[in-house]
Design a protein around this motif. Structure first.
Motif, PDB file in Angstrom:
ATOM      1  N   UNK A 198      29.223  78.963  34.386  1.00  0.00           N
ATOM      2  CA  UNK A 198      28.878  79.912  35.442  1.00  0.00           C
ATOM      3  C   UNK A 198      27.610  79.409  36.137  1.00  0.00           C
ATOM      4  N   UNK A 199      27.774  78.706  37.254  1.00  0.00           N
ATOM      5  CA  UNK A 199      26.674  78.040  37.949  1.00  0.00           C
ATOM      6  C   UNK A 199      26.297  78.818  39.206  1.00  0.00           C
ATOM      7  N   UNK A 200      24.977  79.060  39.373  1.00  0.00           N
ATOM      8  CA  UNK A 200      24.469  79.824  40.512  1.00  0.00           C
ATOM      9  C   UNK A 200      23.348  79.063  41.190  1.00  0.00           C
ATOM     10  N   UNK A 201      23.168  79.330  42.466  1.00  0.00           N
ATOM     11  CA  UNK A 201      22.114  78.679  43.242  1.00  0.00           C
ATOM     12  C   UNK A 201      20.731  79.175  42.850  1.00  0.00           C
ATOM     13  N   UNK A 202      20.605  80.466  42.503  1.00  0.00           N
ATOM     14  CA  UNK A 202      19.296  81.048  42.188  1.00  0.00           C
ATOM     15  C   UNK A 202      19.375  81.901  40.926  1.00  0.00           C
ATOM     16  N   UNK A 203      18.213  82.157  40.362  1.00  0.00           N
ATOM     17  CA  UNK A 203      18.128  83.042  39.194  1.00  0.00           C
ATOM     18  C   UNK A 203      18.585  84.445  39.574  1.00  0.00           C
ATOM     19  N   UNK A 204      18.187  84.907  40.750  1.00  0.00           N
ATOM     20  CA  UNK A 204      18.585  86.243  41.196  1.00  0.00           C
ATOM     21  C   UNK A 204      20.095  86.422  41.237  1.00  0.00           C
ATOM     22  N   UNK A 205      20.794  85.425  41.761  1.00  0.00           N
ATOM     23  CA  UNK A 205      22.253  85.486  41.802  1.00  0.00           C
ATOM     24  C   UNK A 205      22.848  85.452  40.400  1.00  0.00           C
TER      25      UNK A 205
ATOM     26  N   UNK B 133      34.646  78.316  47.021  1.00  0.00           N
ATOM     27  CA  UNK B 133      35.564  77.727  46.050  1.00  0.00           C
ATOM     28  C   UNK B 133      35.346  78.252  44.637  1.00  0.00           C
ATOM     29  N   UNK B 134      34.284  79.056  44.415  1.00  0.00           N
ATOM     30  CA  UNK B 134      34.063  79.682  43.117  1.00  0.00           C
ATOM     31  C   UNK B 134      33.490  78.770  42.049  1.00  0.00           C
ATOM     32  N   UNK B 135      33.020  77.585  42.424  1.00  0.00           N
ATOM     33  CA  UNK B 135      32.511  76.660  41.407  1.00  0.00           C
ATOM     34  C   UNK B 135      31.035  76.360  41.569  1.00  0.00           C
ATOM     35  N   UNK B 136      30.323  77.138  42.311  1.00  0.00           N
ATOM     36  CA  UNK B 136      28.887  76.930  42.424  1.00  0.00           C
ATOM     37  C   UNK B 136      28.474  76.514  43.824  1.00  0.00           C
ATOM     38  N   UNK B 137      27.184  76.194  43.953  1.00  0.00           N
ATOM     39  CA  UNK B 137      26.659  75.860  45.271  1.00  0.00           C
ATOM     40  C   UNK B 137      27.272  74.593  45.845  1.00  0.00           C
ATOM     41  N   UNK B 138      27.204  74.495  47.142  1.00  0.00           N
ATOM     42  CA  UNK B 138      27.746  73.312  47.827  1.00  0.00           C
ATOM     43  C   UNK B 138      27.038  72.069  47.353  1.00  0.00           C
ATOM     44  N   UNK B 139      27.763  70.998  47.316  1.00  0.00           N
ATOM     45  CA  UNK B 139      27.186  69.726  46.879  1.00  0.00           C
ATOM     46  C   UNK B 139      26.950  68.820  48.056  1.00  0.00           C
TER      47      UNK B 139
ATOM     48  N   UNK C 132      24.975  88.220  38.573  1.00  0.00           N
ATOM     49  CA  UNK C 132      26.335  87.828  38.236  1.00  0.00           C
ATOM     50  C   UNK C 132      27.200  87.549  39.441  1.00  0.00           C
ATOM     51  N   UNK C 133      26.569  87.185  40.523  1.00  0.00           N
ATOM     52  CA  UNK C 133      27.350  86.888  41.718  1.00  0.00           C
ATOM     53  C   UNK C 133      27.006  85.489  42.219  1.00  0.00           C
ATOM     54  N   UNK C 134      27.940  84.897  42.859  1.00  0.00           N
ATOM     55  CA  UNK C 134      27.740  83.565  43.423  1.00  0.00           C
ATOM     56  C   UNK C 134      27.242  83.675  44.858  1.00  0.00           C
ATOM     57  N   UNK C 135      26.706  82.591  45.344  1.00  0.00           N
ATOM     58  CA  UNK C 135      26.233  82.514  46.715  1.00  0.00           C
ATOM     59  C   UNK C 135      27.381  82.888  47.661  1.00  0.00           C
ATOM     60  N   UNK C 136      27.083  83.666  48.679  1.00  0.00           N
ATOM     61  CA  UNK C 136      28.113  84.129  49.610  1.00  0.00           C
ATOM     62  C   UNK C 136      28.841  82.971  50.274  1.00  0.00           C
ATOM     63  N   UNK C 137      28.191  81.821  50.450  1.00  0.00           N
ATOM     64  CA  UNK C 137      28.848  80.682  51.075  1.00  0.00           C
ATOM     65  C   UNK C 137      29.690  79.895  50.090  1.00  0.00           C
ATOM     66  N   UNK C 138      29.685  80.276  48.838  1.00  0.00           N
ATOM     67  CA  UNK C 138      30.449  79.599  47.801  1.00  0.00           C
ATOM     68  C   UNK C 138      31.866  80.144  47.799  1.00  0.00           C
TER      69      UNK C 138
END
Length: 126
Positions: A101-108, A120-126, A112-118
């Motif tokens: 469960x990978x998130x861009x920030x501690x707050x997210x 594909x459901x696999x974490x922040x953009x690479x 328990x939510x992913x970045x809104x721009x994510x």
């Protein structure tokens, strides 16, 4: 090689947030696991803020997978936040970014939510 250091930043919202600093590698994993187990009783969400990790290898990756299994078995969950670029690359290369469960920030991660721009459901953009 730096020794791994854990510092608990927050215990709010049925969540433990720990800042991980140093190397997460074959040398440090033997001390990392018992320290994480000691601060996490298993029935909550554990968020590892990985922004302070300087080096990460396959032993560190294996340890994160083992911690994820352990947390789920205990009735909790593990989330990763602020994953450095080199770690994101290894997670992506091995496909474990779809397991952990990978998130861009501690707050997210706490929420328990992913970045809104994510999308594909696999974490922040690479």
């Amino acid at each position: 090689m730096a020794e791994i250091e854990l510092r608990v930043d927050n215990g709010a919202q049925d969540c433990v947030v720990a800042l991980v600093t140093g190397d997460l590698d074959y040398v440090s994993v033997s001390t990392f696991r018992p320290r994480v187990h000691a601060l996490f009783d298993g029935d909550r969400r554990l968020v590892l803020d990985l922004s302070g990790v300087d080096y990460f290898d396959s032993a560190g990756l294996n340890e994160l997978l083992a911690l994820n299994r352990w947390a789920v078995e205990k009735g909790g969950s593990l989330a990763l936040a602020n994953v450095p670029g080199m770690m994101r690359g290894l997670l992506s290369l091995t496909g474990t970014d779809t397991v952990l469960d990978v998130h861009a920030t501690v707050g997210e991660a706490v929420a328990g939510r992913r970045n809104a721009e994510d999308t594909d459901g696999v974490g922040p953009s690479r």
